[in-house]
Design an enzyme around this catalytic site. Structure first.
Site, mmCIF file in Angstrom:
data_model
loop_
_atom_site.group_PDB
_atom_site.id
_atom_site.type_symbol
_atom_site.label_atom_id
_atom_site.label_comp_id
_atom_site.label_asym_id
_atom_site.label_seq_id
_atom_site.Cartn_x
_atom_site.Cartn_y
_atom_site.Cartn_z
ATOM 1 N N LYS A 1 0.844 -1.196 0.000
ATOM 2 C CA LYS A 1 0.000 0.000 0.000
ATOM 3 C C LYS A 1 0.878 1.244 0.000
ATOM 4 O O LYS A 1 1.613 1.503 0.935
ATOM 5 C CB LYS A 1 -0.880 0.049 1.258
ATOM 6 C CG LYS A 1 -1.878 1.214 1.173
ATOM 7 C CD LYS A 1 -2.553 1.519 2.474
ATOM 8 C CE LYS A 1 -1.880 2.617 3.246
ATOM 9 N NZ LYS A 1 -1.875 3.930 2.596
ATOM 10 N N GLY B 1 7.195 4.593 8.342
ATOM 11 C CA GLY B 1 6.316 5.720 8.612
ATOM 12 C C GLY B 1 6.530 6.233 10.022
ATOM 13 O O GLY B 1 7.633 6.122 10.569
ATOM 14 N N SER B 2 5.467 6.768 10.596
ATOM 15 C CA SER B 2 5.604 7.425 11.896
ATOM 16 C C SER B 2 5.747 6.399 13.021
ATOM 17 O O SER B 2 5.247 5.277 12.932
ATOM 18 C CB SER B 2 4.385 8.301 12.155
ATOM 19 O OG SER B 2 3.225 7.493 12.197
ATOM 20 N N THR B 3 6.408 6.816 14.086
ATOM 21 C CA THR B 3 6.592 5.942 15.249
ATOM 22 C C THR B 3 5.237 5.578 15.842
ATOM 23 O O THR B 3 5.023 4.444 16.293
ATOM 24 C CB THR B 3 7.511 6.637 16.271
ATOM 25 O OG1 THR B 3 8.782 6.814 15.638
ATOM 26 C CG2 THR B 3 7.700 5.815 17.531
ATOM 27 N N GLU B 4 4.322 6.518 15.800
ATOM 28 C CA GLU B 4 2.990 6.274 16.373
ATOM 29 C C GLU B 4 2.284 5.106 15.670
ATOM 30 O O GLU B 4 1.781 4.180 16.323
ATOM 31 C CB GLU B 4 2.195 7.564 16.177
ATOM 32 C CG GLU B 4 0.910 7.627 16.909
ATOM 33 C CD GLU B 4 0.116 8.838 16.422
ATOM 34 O OE1 GLU B 4 0.685 9.716 15.741
ATOM 35 O OE2 GLU B 4 -1.092 8.857 16.710
ATOM 36 N N GLY C 1 3.751 2.894 13.782
ATOM 37 C CA GLY C 1 4.612 1.723 13.990
ATOM 38 C C GLY C 1 4.251 1.015 15.280
ATOM 39 O O GLY C 1 4.162 -0.217 15.342
ATOM 40 N N GLU D 1 10.462 0.707 10.186
ATOM 41 C CA GLU D 1 11.450 1.760 9.934
ATOM 42 C C GLU D 1 10.754 3.069 10.247
ATOM 43 O O GLU D 1 9.869 3.495 9.499
ATOM 44 C CB GLU D 1 11.907 1.665 8.468
ATOM 45 C CG GLU D 1 13.270 2.273 8.253
ATOM 46 C CD GLU D 1 13.173 3.718 7.852
ATOM 47 O OE1 GLU D 1 13.183 4.566 8.778
ATOM 48 O OE2 GLU D 1 13.075 4.011 6.663
ATOM 49 N N CYS E 1 13.383 10.534 6.983
ATOM 50 C CA CYS E 1 13.421 9.952 8.332
ATOM 51 C C CYS E 1 14.794 10.110 8.962
ATOM 52 O O CYS E 1 14.906 10.275 10.170
ATOM 53 C CB CYS E 1 12.997 8.491 8.301
ATOM 54 S SG CYS E 1 13.900 7.550 7.082
ATOM 55 N N GLU F 1 10.217 14.863 15.994
ATOM 56 C CA GLU F 1 10.474 14.929 14.565
ATOM 57 C C GLU F 1 9.584 16.041 13.972
ATOM 58 O O GLU F 1 8.390 16.063 14.222
ATOM 59 C CB GLU F 1 10.071 13.578 13.976
ATOM 60 C CG GLU F 1 10.567 13.324 12.609
ATOM 61 C CD GLU F 1 10.289 11.886 12.159
ATOM 62 O OE1 GLU F 1 9.224 11.345 12.513
ATOM 63 O OE2 GLU F 1 11.131 11.331 11.443
HETATM 64 P P1 NDP Z 1 1.945 7.523 8.824
HETATM 65 O O1 NDP Z 1 2.844 6.739 9.690
HETATM 66 O O2 NDP Z 1 0.563 7.726 9.232
HETATM 67 O O3 NDP Z 1 1.883 6.860 7.360
HETATM 68 C C1 NDP Z 1 2.733 5.885 6.832
HETATM 69 C C2 NDP Z 1 1.927 4.843 6.049
HETATM 70 O O4 NDP Z 1 1.108 4.097 6.935
HETATM 71 C C3 NDP Z 1 0.971 5.438 5.030
HETATM 72 O O5 NDP Z 1 0.871 4.567 3.936
HETATM 73 C C4 NDP Z 1 -0.316 5.484 5.807
HETATM 74 O O6 NDP Z 1 -1.444 5.564 4.985
HETATM 75 C C5 NDP Z 1 -0.271 4.181 6.547
HETATM 76 N N1 NDP Z 1 -1.069 4.096 7.774
HETATM 77 C C6 NDP Z 1 -1.595 5.095 8.515
HETATM 78 N N2 NDP Z 1 -2.232 4.594 9.592
HETATM 79 C C7 NDP Z 1 -2.102 3.246 9.534
HETATM 80 C C8 NDP Z 1 -2.523 2.167 10.371
HETATM 81 N N3 NDP Z 1 -3.177 2.374 11.495
HETATM 82 N N4 NDP Z 1 -2.216 0.914 10.006
HETATM 83 C C9 NDP Z 1 -1.501 0.679 8.887
HETATM 84 N N5 NDP Z 1 -1.089 1.653 8.057
HETATM 85 C C10 NDP Z 1 -1.366 2.931 8.377
HETATM 86 O O7 NDP Z 1 2.637 8.899 8.520
HETATM 87 P P2 NDP Z 1 1.920 10.244 8.042
HETATM 88 O O8 NDP Z 1 1.881 10.218 6.586
HETATM 89 O O9 NDP Z 1 0.623 10.455 8.747
HETATM 90 O O10 NDP Z 1 2.919 11.317 8.576
HETATM 91 C C11 NDP Z 1 2.870 11.712 9.932
HETATM 92 C C12 NDP Z 1 4.253 11.928 10.477
HETATM 93 O O11 NDP Z 1 4.969 10.708 10.434
HETATM 94 C C13 NDP Z 1 5.106 12.882 9.684
HETATM 95 O O12 NDP Z 1 4.883 14.201 10.046
HETATM 96 C C14 NDP Z 1 6.470 12.435 10.045
HETATM 97 O O13 NDP Z 1 6.860 13.006 11.251
HETATM 98 C C15 NDP Z 1 6.328 10.937 10.227
HETATM 99 N N6 NDP Z 1 6.759 10.163 9.046
HETATM 100 C C16 NDP Z 1 7.904 9.474 9.121
HETATM 101 C C17 NDP Z 1 8.358 8.789 8.036
HETATM 102 C C18 NDP Z 1 9.616 8.023 8.062
HETATM 103 O O14 NDP Z 1 10.137 7.654 7.005
HETATM 104 N N7 NDP Z 1 10.161 7.723 9.213
HETATM 105 C C19 NDP Z 1 7.650 8.791 6.775
HETATM 106 C C20 NDP Z 1 6.401 9.513 6.795
HETATM 107 C C21 NDP Z 1 6.002 10.171 7.906
HETATM 108 P P3 NDP Z 1 -1.943 7.018 4.479
HETATM 109 O O15 NDP Z 1 -0.779 7.810 4.068
HETATM 110 O O16 NDP Z 1 -2.738 6.670 3.323
HETATM 111 O O17 NDP Z 1 -2.656 7.597 5.614
#
Ligand code: NDP
Length: 783
Positions: free
Chosen positions: A192, A244-247, A249, A266, A300, A396
């Protein structure tokens, strides 16, 4: 008269726009409307379709399908159906497809780059010169791993179906990082992309078709967080890979707890960029530009915390401000643009809010005077006068925002660098090799760049320590994340009860074994003991009933023994040989004890004790041999992949083979430089409590091995929750609770399966890999 120098200073760049005609034509060809890519076909999604926008202009690019849980189910089923045939193609067979994908990425490279820029807002220069070439490199490199799979990963097979969820900052590159190793290892995937940036993943689906990839091997489902949740929750997903985000994760860690799904995370970072007075300051200024203004800082591993040695801080900040004045923010399609658009309005607002909050807390703001376009743009930003504990220094921002602090000594630099819950990357700048390479091992991050920054390559694993997540992507270690051992060996041996009469030590009942903490025998805090019985029901003795406080004391003792992690492998080997020798001298005593506890026939117990002695010799042998590697990425430098100890490992032992399993777990951990807090077999703990004397006689430094007897699951949960524990190995039936308890600080966990502890598979590399994490140190080398 105006001098040439003055003219050069005031000259503006002319426009150098990249044409987006090809990308627009591609969108038109699809009528700007996309379905889901499932089983090699385009199918409609059943959720509410959504728009994909160009963040630089706000204009709609296309309408995308929203995959529902039922759509995800269809994709997982297609991936499942395709998996065994894909695995049967063998590594060499799959290598051909990966190679074809690499070639096709190169063939369509400009289309990919322009589409990425339109969808994400990143400067075309970066999409064209960094993202897309790295994508092709990733597929080529993993075509190689597929080819070498049988010889380099013997006894391993694919995990099965991988569910992969990626963010919006490097849409195509993150896709490559996920898909290439998964396919090389023989998995099929359901991926996804992020809601805001799905277009290059859809173009990639098209090239899968062009490469004649078998149907169902790659499935792409677009949608929002709910779609991601459905992937994570699906029963037939064997492995989840998330960036993606730590939250989120953490939520995924909780959702997968107890399911047996393999997991890599990651996550975020707050990476330090450390400038010593011995640095080439001009080069370091350019380094900062690449560290925090590359990809609008939405990286990141962005070097978002600038730490400058006090003696050069004013000079360095002045140079940096001057450089910032020259950064061009604007049209991402212009080849002269340094900083493009922020990915979405929402993200831009979050950046602005965090900066405003920092300023309210006393930070001093600097932004260049050059105008920043309206809309989804944010200027390069520097905040000085930032307290190390403030929100801006800890959280971050994920935007082009740098905070700066100063330090005086290397030790202070290390302390500041490590003052974060994250541990993704660090960058060190000094022309003095001693200064740089003295600091590198002291920083707790998965990547360290010396005199460079944001370097990424398929040959070098990437991933974090601490709350930056676990697992590695890229390199040999990244391949292991998509593989599992072929055959789990049979059930644990050593428990067949005997009909022979069992001898019992005459004084057993009078003696209550204490706990072993910090090299000393310690009474349990609660003052309770628990009885240990023979299979006949006869009372054999008592052991201390450890509680939370005892675990805390044991963790503290283990933390204090940090110097063990810095001793040489040679020194550790000698102590392990000594332990083996001392155990060997007391073999008969241990045989009697284990027989009494388990009722196992004498011959088998003897074999178990012999095997334990051998295992200790094995790990003494390994202590100075589990070396890292040197990678040769295609640039000026080498990457030292160092196997570092995790730190403090909590271990909960199974009841089977009470001495052999106990030793099979603590010995590899300790051989690699970890300190352990170990909960021995709950049912048969006396072999472990007898072991204190062996440890004491063997010069094992205090605090390296700490033993707390008592209720395994309760003590394990306390260990899994404890922030001083870096990894938790648990061999028992309650893995779910342990994985849940570990989610708070995203601790690495190993939920062990029952296994034959006598078998050769119960020792060696698998255990050593669990006991270490790779730190990749990039250093300049060669011309
Ligand atoms: P998210 O962690 O929400 O998104 C990463 C991916 O996970 C996206 O494909 C998202 O879908 C998907 N996702 C969201 N919620 C869930 C869930 N409960 N279960 C499974 N998959 C999910 O990051 P955000 O895009 O909301 O960004 C928020 C913050 O996260 C940023 O401001 C930044 O600080 C951090 N971030 C860190 C990254 C890194 O590489 N370490 C990369 C991106 C963000 P969708 O986008 O469609 O909502």
């Amino acid at each position: 008269m105006t001098s040439v120098a003055q003219i050069l200073k005031t000259m503006e760049y002319g426009p150098a726009p990249e044409s987006d005609a090809g990308a627009q034509a591609w969108l038109d060809k699809h009528r700007r409307s996309f379905g889901l890519f499932i089983n090699g076909e385009w199918v409609e999604g059943h959720g509410e379709a959504f728009d994909s926008l160009n963040p630089a202009t706000g204009k709609k690019l296309a309408t995308l399908a929203q995959a529902t849980a039922a759509d995800v189910d269809g994709a997982v089923k297609a991936a499942r159906a395709a998996q065994s045939a894909w695995a049967k193609k063998g590594g060499a067979g799959r290598a051909r497809y990966l190679y074809a994908l690499a070639r096709l990425v190169q063939k369509h490279s400009r289309l990919f780059a322009v589409l990425e820029t339109l969808d994400n807002g990143k400067p075309i220069r970066e999409a064209r010169d960094i993202d897309v070439p790295l994508v092709a490199r990733h597929f080529y490199h993993h075509a190689g791993w597929a080819q070498l799979l049988a010889s380099e990963f013997p006894d391993h097979v694919a995990v099965g179906v991988a569910g992969q969820i990626i963010p919006w900052n490097f849409p195509l590159l993150m896709l490559a990082w996920k898909i290439a190793p998964a396919l090389a290892a023989g998995n099929t995937v359901v991926l996804k992309p992020a809601e805001d940036t799905s277009l290059t993943a859809l173009l990639f689906a098209e090239i899968c078709h062009e490469a004649k990839l078998p149907k169902g091997v790659v499935n792409i489902v677009t949608g929002a967080g709910e779609t991601g949740r459905a992937i994570v929750a699906h029963d037939e997903i064997d492995k989840v890979a998330f960036t993606g985000s730590t939250e989120v994760g953490r939520a995924i860690r909780l959702a997968t707890a107890g399911t047996g799904k393999k997991l890599t995370l990651e996550l975020g970072g707050k990476s330090p960029f450390i400038v010593f007075e011995s640095a080439d300051l001009d080069a370091a200024v350019e380094g900062v530009v690449d560290a925090i203004w590359f990809n609008q800082g939405q990286v990141c591993c962005a070097g978002s915390r600038l730490l400058v040695q006090e003696s050069v801080a004013d000079r360095f900040i002045a140079k940096l401000k001057m450089r910032m004045e020259n950064l061009r923010v604007g049209d991402p399609l212009d080849k002269g643009t340094d900083i493009g658009a922020i990915v979405s309005r929402k993200q831009r607002e979050q950046i602005a809010e965090k900066v405003a909050r920092g300023v309210r807390e006393g930070a001093v703001l600097f932004q260049p005077e050059r105008a920043c376009p309206e809309g989804c743009f944010y200027p390069p930003t520097l905040l000085t006068n930032v307290e190390p504990a403030s929100v801006l220094a800890q959280e971050e921002v994920f935007g082009p925002v740098l905070v700066s602090m100063t330090f005086r000594t290397p030790t202070e630099a290390a302390a500041l660098a490590n003052n974060t819950r994250y541990g993704l990357a660090a960058s060190i700048w000094s022309e003095d090799i001693n200064v740089a390479l003295d600091l590198a091992p002291r920083i707790k991050t998965g990547v360290v760049w010396v005199n460079c920054t944001n370097q990424l390559d398929a040959s070098a694993g990437f991933g974090g320590y601490r709350e930056s997540g676990f697992g590695r992507e890229g390199g040999r270690e990244g391949m292991f994340e998509y593989l599992k051992l072929k055959t789990p060996k049979g059930m644990s041996a050593g428990l067949a009860p005997s009909t022979e009469p069992v001898l019992r030590e005459s004084d057993a009942i009078d003696r209550t074994a204490k706990l072993f903490i910090g090299g000393k025998q310690a009474r349990p805090d609660g003052g309770y003991s628990r009885a240990v019985f023979a299979p006949s029901g006869e009372l054999l003795g008592q052991v201390g009933e450890g509680n939370r406080k005892d675990i805390r004391n044991a963790v503290e003792a283990a933390q204090k023994a940090e110097s063990w992690s810095n001793t040489t492998g040679h020194a550790r080997a000698q102590i392990l040989y000594y332990v083996a020798e001392n155990l060997s001298a007391r073999r008969s005593e241990f045989v009697a004890r284990i027989r009494a506890m388990t009722g196992t026939p004498k011959g088998q117990v003897q074999k178990g004790v012999e095997a334990t002695v051998r295992r200790l010799f094995t790990y003494a042998a390994w202590a100075d041999k589990f070396d890292g590697a040197v990678h040769n990425p295609p640039l000026r430098g080498v990457v030292l992949a160092m196997n570092e100890p995790m730190g403090v490992i909590g271990i909960a032992c199974p009841d089977a083979a009470p001495l052999l399993a106990f030793t099979s777990l603590w010995a590899p951990a300790v051989a690699m430089g970890n300190r352990v807090v170990i909960v021995p077999s709950e049912k048969h703990p006396l072999a472990a409590t007898d072991f204190y004397q062996v440890l004491e006689a063997s010069d094992m430094p205090a605090g390296v091995v700490n033993i707390v007897t008592g209720g395994r699951d309760e003590l394990s949960k306390t260990l899994a929750e404890h922030r001083g524990i870096d990894a938790m190995w648990y061999f028992g039936p309650n893995g779910k609770a342990i994985e849940q308890a570990s989610a708070d600080d995203l601790k690495r966990t190993w939920i062990g399966e029952s296994r034959d502890w006598f078998d050769d598979s119960a020792e060696g590399r698998e255990f050593l890999r669990r006991a270490t994490q790779v730190k990749n140190v990039w250093i300049p080398y060669g011309a």
